[in-house]
Design an enzyme around this catalytic site. Structure first.
Site: not given
Length: 326
Positions: A124, A176
């Site tokens: 990764s 949010k």
């Protein structure tokens, strides 16, 4: 009796003098190491001082953003090192930290011949780091790949219901601070996260495709999140060659005209003075040699408690976690 008393007094004086000089020797040794630490700190001169050598850089563990590491690699680019061998043993980390390290190695490669050696794992974000080099070497049983990204977070909403706790909030828009882990993730929040992951995944794949010269079919074979052994990775174009540091040196000599028989010297990316790690070790050895073994063991074990918690990683991750199936 007077003679015996004098002998006892002399012995006590001798013992006090011996203790004094032992303590003085320890303090002098620690002071000398402290000066060396200041010299070798990021603000001091570069660790690699000898001319005509190959720098060995080690990238280990979780990768995060690190400005000290970036500055150290910049100094290495301006040093007298003839070439650089980067050893990688990392499962990855944050995508931002991996990208920062990749960019630093690309800039370093523009100044110095550079080759990567995969010690045990370059997965990764560790593989993002590796492809900063033009040539990647790995051992036959090394693991490389895990091309993909993830965004994970704990959700404790069911636990809060069980204990009777409710989180109240007022926010400007529904997305949010979503998801927050205190309530079930809404479909809109999951879609927003999915868009982030897919965008970062596309960036990762494009980077691999460009750096490793793959076509779409080759990329599809290696970009499903799996890791591959070094033996498999050669045929899949994830790496260039099987071998170790000696193989890397031979490649530098043959392909980059690096002088033969140059010594390979360690180059510390973050030789920090603040954490006193090097000083602890040296002081422990010195104290043990001076007869203060118990104190030496106490000093040595204070450095054994530092461990990296993967849960502390924030943001988008380019991380291989075999225990969780990622």
């Amino acid at each position: 009796m007077s003679l015996d008393s004098d002998v006892i007094v002399d012995r006590r004086r001798l013992r006090r003098k011996l203790t004094f000089w032992r303590v003085a020797a320890v303090l002098i040794a620690i002071a000398a190491l402290a000066v060396a630490g200041l010299v070798l700190s990021p603000r001091g001169t570069a660790v690699l001082s000898a001319t005509g050598s190959i720098a060995r850089v080690n990238i280990e563990g979780l990768i995060r953003s690190n400005q000290e590491r970036t500055e150290a690699l910049e100094r290495l680019g301006n040093s007298s090192a003839a070439a650089v061998i980067v050893h990688i043993n990392s499962p990855g980390g944050t995508t931002a930290g991996s990208e920062q390290l990749y960019d630093s190695l690309v800039q370093l490669k523009a100044k110095k011949p550079l080759v990567v050696v995969v010690e045990g794992l370059a997965a990764s974000g560790g593989y993002i780091t590796a492809i900063g080099a033009d040539h990647i070497i790995a051992q036959q049983t090394s693991l490389v790949g895990s091309i993909g990204v993830l965004f994970q977070f704990p959700n404790v909403s069911d636990l809060l219901k069980t204990v009777g706790v409710k989180i109240e909030e007022v926010k400007s828009t529904p997305l949010k601070a979503a998801p927050n882990g205190y309530e079930p993730t809404s479909p809109e929040a999951r879609d927003a996260l999915d868009a982030l992951v897919k965008d970062s995944y596309a960036w990762f794949k494009d980077l691999v495709k460009t750096r490793r010269g793959m076509d779409d079919a080759q990329l599809a074979k290696v970009s499903d999140g799996r890791v591959f052994t070094g033996r498999q990775a050669v045929d899949l174009k994830l790496i260039d060659e099987l071998g170790d540091e000696k193989t890397a040196v031979a490649w530098l000599v043959a392909q980059k005209n690096v002088k033969k028989d140059l010594p390979v010297r360690d180059y510390k990316l973050t030789p920090r003075f603040g954490d006193l790690t090097f000083l602890r070790t040296a002081a422990s050895i010195t104290l043990d040699a001076m007869g203060f073994g118990s104190i030496a063991r106490q000093i040595e074990h204070t450095g054994m408690t530092q461990a990296v918690d993967r849960l502390a990683l924030d943001g988008m991750l380019a991380l291989w976690q075999p225990g969780s199936g990622n």
